[in-house]
Design a protein around this motif. Structure first.
Motif, PDB file in Angstrom:
ATOM      1  N   ARG A 163       0.810  -1.213   0.000  1.00  0.00           N
ATOM      2  CA  ARG A 163       0.000   0.000   0.000  1.00  0.00           C
ATOM      3  C   ARG A 163       0.845   1.267   0.000  1.00  0.00           C
ATOM      4  NH1 ARG A 163      -5.414   0.678   0.902  1.00  0.00           N
ATOM      5  NH2 ARG A 163      -5.858   2.765   1.693  1.00  0.00           N
ATOM      6  N   GLY A 164       0.676   2.084  -1.053  1.00  0.00           N
ATOM      7  CA  GLY A 164       1.391   3.359  -1.129  1.00  0.00           C
ATOM      8  C   GLY A 164       2.896   3.235  -1.316  1.00  0.00           C
ATOM      9  N   LEU A 165       3.354   2.044  -1.686  1.00  0.00           N
ATOM     10  CA  LEU A 165       4.800   1.844  -1.849  1.00  0.00           C
ATOM     11  C   LEU A 165       5.143   1.366  -3.253  1.00  0.00           C
ATOM     12  CD1 LEU A 165       5.553  -0.106   1.471  1.00  0.00           C
ATOM     13  CD2 LEU A 165       6.021   2.318   1.034  1.00  0.00           C
ATOM     14  N   VAL A 166       6.309   1.780  -3.733  1.00  0.00           N
ATOM     15  CA  VAL A 166       6.824   1.255  -5.006  1.00  0.00           C
ATOM     16  C   VAL A 166       8.296   0.874  -4.830  1.00  0.00           C
ATOM     17  CG1 VAL A 166       5.277   2.506  -6.577  1.00  0.00           C
ATOM     18  CG2 VAL A 166       7.382   3.604  -5.796  1.00  0.00           C
ATOM     19  N   GLU A 167       8.756  -0.012  -5.717  1.00  0.00           N
ATOM     20  CA  GLU A 167      10.185  -0.373  -5.690  1.00  0.00           C
ATOM     21  C   GLU A 167      10.664  -0.573  -7.124  1.00  0.00           C
ATOM     22  OE1 GLU A 167      10.372  -3.996  -3.420  1.00  0.00           O
ATOM     23  OE2 GLU A 167       9.355  -5.156  -4.965  1.00  0.00           O
ATOM     24  N   PHE A 168      11.983  -0.608  -7.303  1.00  0.00           N
ATOM     25  CA  PHE A 168      12.532  -0.852  -8.632  1.00  0.00           C
ATOM     26  C   PHE A 168      12.163  -2.265  -9.079  1.00  0.00           C
ATOM     27  CE2 PHE A 168      15.728   2.366  -7.099  1.00  0.00           C
ATOM     28  CZ  PHE A 168      15.252   3.382  -7.916  1.00  0.00           C
ATOM     29  N   ALA A 169      11.822  -2.411 -10.365  1.00  0.00           N
ATOM     30  CA  ALA A 169      11.344  -3.703 -10.851  1.00  0.00           C
ATOM     31  C   ALA A 169      12.467  -4.573 -11.410  1.00  0.00           C
ATOM     32  CB  ALA A 169      10.273  -3.502 -11.914  1.00  0.00           C
ATOM     33  N   LEU A 170      13.635  -3.974 -11.647  1.00  0.00           N
ATOM     34  CA  LEU A 170      14.718  -4.757 -12.241  1.00  0.00           C
ATOM     35  C   LEU A 170      15.960  -4.674 -11.361  1.00  0.00           C
ATOM     36  CD1 LEU A 170      14.406  -3.694 -15.981  1.00  0.00           C
ATOM     37  CD2 LEU A 170      13.855  -5.910 -15.020  1.00  0.00           C
ATOM     38  N   PRO A 171      16.725  -5.761 -11.292  1.00  0.00           N
ATOM     39  CA  PRO A 171      17.918  -5.745 -10.449  1.00  0.00           C
ATOM     40  C   PRO A 171      18.934  -4.693 -10.917  1.00  0.00           C
ATOM     41  CG  PRO A 171      17.802  -7.786 -11.733  1.00  0.00           C
ATOM     42  CD  PRO A 171      16.505  -7.082 -11.909  1.00  0.00           C
ATOM     43  N   TYR A 172      19.528  -4.046  -9.959  1.00  0.00           N
ATOM     44  CA  TYR A 172      20.604  -3.062 -10.179  1.00  0.00           C
ATOM     45  C   TYR A 172      20.150  -1.804 -10.924  1.00  0.00           C
ATOM     46  CZ  TYR A 172      23.292  -7.092  -8.680  1.00  0.00           C
ATOM     47  OH  TYR A 172      23.757  -8.173  -7.972  1.00  0.00           O
ATOM     48  N   LEU A 173      18.844  -1.556 -10.963  1.00  0.00           N
ATOM     49  CA  LEU A 173      18.373  -0.315 -11.576  1.00  0.00           C
ATOM     50  C   LEU A 173      18.808   0.878 -10.731  1.00  0.00           C
ATOM     51  CD1 LEU A 173      16.854   1.209 -13.726  1.00  0.00           C
ATOM     52  CD2 LEU A 173      14.703   0.689 -12.575  1.00  0.00           C
ATOM     53  N   GLY A 174      18.758   0.717  -9.414  1.00  0.00           N
ATOM     54  CA  GLY A 174      19.228   1.775  -8.520  1.00  0.00           C
ATOM     55  C   GLY A 174      20.691   2.103  -8.796  1.00  0.00           C
ATOM     56  N   ASP A 175      21.498   1.070  -8.986  1.00  0.00           N
ATOM     57  CA  ASP A 175      22.920   1.290  -9.281  1.00  0.00           C
ATOM     58  C   ASP A 175      23.084   2.045 -10.597  1.00  0.00           C
ATOM     59  OD1 ASP A 175      24.613  -0.843  -7.385  1.00  0.00           O
ATOM     60  OD2 ASP A 175      22.534  -1.376  -7.776  1.00  0.00           O
ATOM     61  N   ALA A 176      22.256   1.683 -11.576  1.00  0.00           N
ATOM     62  CA  ALA A 176      22.331   2.344 -12.887  1.00  0.00           C
ATOM     63  C   ALA A 176      21.999   3.826 -12.750  1.00  0.00           C
ATOM     64  CB  ALA A 176      21.380   1.677 -13.871  1.00  0.00           C
ATOM     65  N   LEU A 177      21.004   4.139 -11.933  1.00  0.00           N
ATOM     66  CA  LEU A 177      20.599   5.543 -11.761  1.00  0.00           C
ATOM     67  C   LEU A 177      21.678   6.331 -11.014  1.00  0.00           C
ATOM     68  CD1 LEU A 177      16.926   4.761 -10.850  1.00  0.00           C
ATOM     69  CD2 LEU A 177      17.621   6.135 -12.822  1.00  0.00           C
ATOM     70  N   ARG A 178      22.243   5.696 -10.003  1.00  0.00           N
ATOM     71  CA  ARG A 178      23.316   6.353  -9.256  1.00  0.00           C
ATOM     72  C   ARG A 178      24.502   6.621 -10.177  1.00  0.00           C
ATOM     73  NH1 ARG A 178      22.652   2.432  -5.439  1.00  0.00           N
ATOM     74  NH2 ARG A 178      20.739   3.132  -4.446  1.00  0.00           N
ATOM     75  N   HIS A 179      24.791   5.631 -10.993  1.00  0.00           N
ATOM     76  CA  HIS A 179      25.882   5.757 -11.946  1.00  0.00           C
ATOM     77  C   HIS A 179      25.614   6.902 -12.914  1.00  0.00           C
ATOM     78  CE1 HIS A 179      29.252   4.114 -14.298  1.00  0.00           C
ATOM     79  NE2 HIS A 179      28.585   4.586 -15.331  1.00  0.00           N
ATOM     80  N   GLU A 180      24.370   6.963 -13.374  1.00  0.00           N
ATOM     81  CA  GLU A 180      23.957   8.005 -14.313  1.00  0.00           C
ATOM     82  C   GLU A 180      24.137   9.385 -13.680  1.00  0.00           C
ATOM     83  OE1 GLU A 180      20.114   7.935 -17.094  1.00  0.00           O
ATOM     84  OE2 GLU A 180      19.676   8.536 -15.060  1.00  0.00           O
ATOM     85  N   LYS A 181      23.782   9.470 -12.412  1.00  0.00           N
ATOM     86  CA  LYS A 181      23.876  10.725 -11.688  1.00  0.00           C
ATOM     87  C   LYS A 181      25.324  11.189 -11.586  1.00  0.00           C
ATOM     88  CE  LYS A 181      21.740  11.984  -7.335  1.00  0.00           C
ATOM     89  NZ  LYS A 181      20.867  11.379  -6.315  1.00  0.00           N
ATOM     90  N   GLU A 182      26.200  10.212 -11.322  1.00  0.00           N
ATOM     91  CA  GLU A 182      27.617  10.563 -11.159  1.00  0.00           C
ATOM     92  C   GLU A 182      28.313  10.816 -12.486  1.00  0.00           C
ATOM     93  OE1 GLU A 182      28.917   7.219  -8.907  1.00  0.00           O
ATOM     94  OE2 GLU A 182      27.565   7.813  -7.268  1.00  0.00           O
ATOM     95  N   GLU A 183      27.987   9.984 -13.469  1.00  0.00           N
ATOM     96  CA  GLU A 183      28.749  10.031 -14.723  1.00  0.00           C
ATOM     97  C   GLU A 183      28.012  10.756 -15.836  1.00  0.00           C
ATOM     98  OE1 GLU A 183      31.784   8.622 -14.765  1.00  0.00           O
ATOM     99  OE2 GLU A 183      31.587   7.788 -12.752  1.00  0.00           O
TER     100      GLU A 183
END
Ligand SMILES: Nc1ncnc2c1ncn2[C@@H]1O[C@H](COP(=O)(O)OP(=O)(O)OP(=O)(O)O)[C@@H](O)[C@H]1O
Ligand SMILES: [Mg+2]
Length: 394
Positions: free
Chosen positions: A351-371
């Motif tokens: 309820r009222g929560l979401v999460e990333f649907a694919l493994p390492y998507l968070g890492d990809a976004l962090r990487h995108e932010k840095e690079e």
């Protein structure tokens, strides 16, 4: 190649692995559908994210059908006309199968050796032979053999709607005439869902839907262990467990981590924990480059912002928090939420929560932010084979 032979893992798109993880039910169902007489069970739509194993499952189904004596026609979405392609493939197959084509070849060959192949050509490429006739004849022949006709279409998301309609119309006609026919299409979820929204795609909407995706981590570890067990190497039990965990059960990652661990073990007989651990960063980088990079590239800036707003949370994110971080109205939040769920980038997590649907998507976004981009810049200089083979004259 080492004394242990070639790497048994297949970390590449469209490459069938030695061990299929998590597909037992789908394969049993399809085997039953081939043997049974329920036409509906033979119209199948495989969907899932990039690297989730759609093409591999499609290929496996095709092989099963062929083992059961069926004939397969593989239509390509890149062709300019699906129906024309289907027709020419059906003609080519008829030439191989049709006993009448064979007889006419023999008779004319007896009379004159030259006319033989032209006779066969005339039989199916003559003006009068419509695709309906050609398909009907082919289906009839495959029925007689106790098999059937399997038509497959991969990369469904890039197909033209009208062409798809024309193609499935022929499939329906064949089924309607009582022939044993199976149709399997596979594609990435967002594109496929958009196609299915269209009224002319009813046939596919009613097809049996198979969603492929991650398997459980234990199954992934076992797939890695079994793949290695078929070679002259072994893997330490704790190393297989860790490899399963790093893969997060994602089909492409099962192959990637297996492959890296194999590589890292060099000539050793046993793949150890260290070999697996050492492969983890390369695996994440490859996932970012080959799966997340392409899907993030085309994303609107708002959707991207939404994903970045989720990064602060360790686990699932509260949608209210996301709206606040983005500085938008909670109602607007839900629009982006829905779109990102359709894109298969996030999923509801209670309820009222979401999460990333694919493994390492968070890492990809962090990487995108840095690079600034979801890809690793190339580094280092290497002499190519040209320079090694053909050094400049002194
Ligand atoms: N059931 C499975 N078990 C283990 N590995 C698998 C399985 N299915 C696929 N793989 C591996 O996953 C990778 C991707 O497979 P595949 O090419 O079928 O994905 P896909 O969904 O068709 O991807 P795309 O959307 O890019 O076409 C390959 O390395 C393949 O060997
Ligand atoms: Mg594919």
């Amino acid at each position: 190649m080492t004394a242990h032979g070639a790497n048994p893992f297949t970390p590449g798109f469209g490459l069938t692995p030695m061990i299929l993880a998590g597909r037992a039910v789908a394969i049993d169902d399809f085997t039953a559908a081939l043997a049974g007489n329920v036409p509906e069970a033979r119209a199948i739509l495989i969907s899932g994210a990039r690297g989730s194993g759609k093409t591999v499952l499609l290929t496996e189904f095709t092989e099963l059908a062929m083992e059961a004596g069926w004939t397969d026609l593989r239509v390509h979405t890149s062709s300019s006309s699906l129906v024309d392609e289907l027709r020419s493939m059906a003609i080519a197959r008829l030439r191989e199968l049709d006993p009448d084509a064979e007889t006419s070849r023999l008779t004319s060959a007896r009379v004159s050796g030259v006319g033989a192949s032209r006779d066969v050509l005339d039989r199916y490429e003559g003006e009068g032979e419509t695709i309906t006739t050609v398909l009907d004849r082919l289906a009839e022949l495959t029925d007689q053999d106790g098999g059937g006709l399997l038509i497959t279409l991969d990369e469904l998301q890039s197909v033209d709607r009208d062409q798809l309609h024309a193609l499935t119309q022929h499939v329906q006609d064949l089924i309607g005439s009582g022939h044993a026919v199976a149709f399997i299409a596979a594609g990435v979820r967002p594109g496929v869902d958009a196609l299915l929204d269209h009224e002319r795609t009813t046939f596919l909407r009613r097809a049996h839907r198979i969603e492929v995706g991650s398997v459980d981590v234990g199954t992934a570890a076992e797939a890695i262990r079994m793949t290695i067990a078929d070679t002259s190497k072994t893997i330490a039990p704790e190393a297989a467990v860790l490899a399963g965990e790093i893969s997060k059960g994602y089909p492409y990652l099962i192959q990637l981590i297996g492959s890296k661990a194999w590589q890292n073990s060099g000539d050793a007989d046993t793949i150890e924990l260290e070999d697996v651990r050492g492969g983890s960063s390369g695996v994440i980088a490859a996932m970012i480059k080959n799966v997340h990079g392409p899907s993030l590239r085309g994303l609107s800036s708002r959707k991207r912002e939404y994903l970045h707003a989720m990064l602060q949370d360790e686990g699932p994110s509260n949608v209210g928090d996301i709206a606040e971080r983005m500085g938008i109205d909670p109602r607007n939040q839900s629009t982006y939420r829905e779109r990102l769920i359709d894109d298969e980038l996030i999923r509801p997590a209670g309820r009222g929560l979401v999460e990333f649907a694919l493994p390492y998507l968070g890492d990809a976004l962090r990487h995108e932010k840095e690079e600034g981009a979801a890809t690793e810049p190339g580094s280092g200089l290497t002499r190519s084979h040209r320079s090694r083979r053909d050094p400049r004259p002194r």
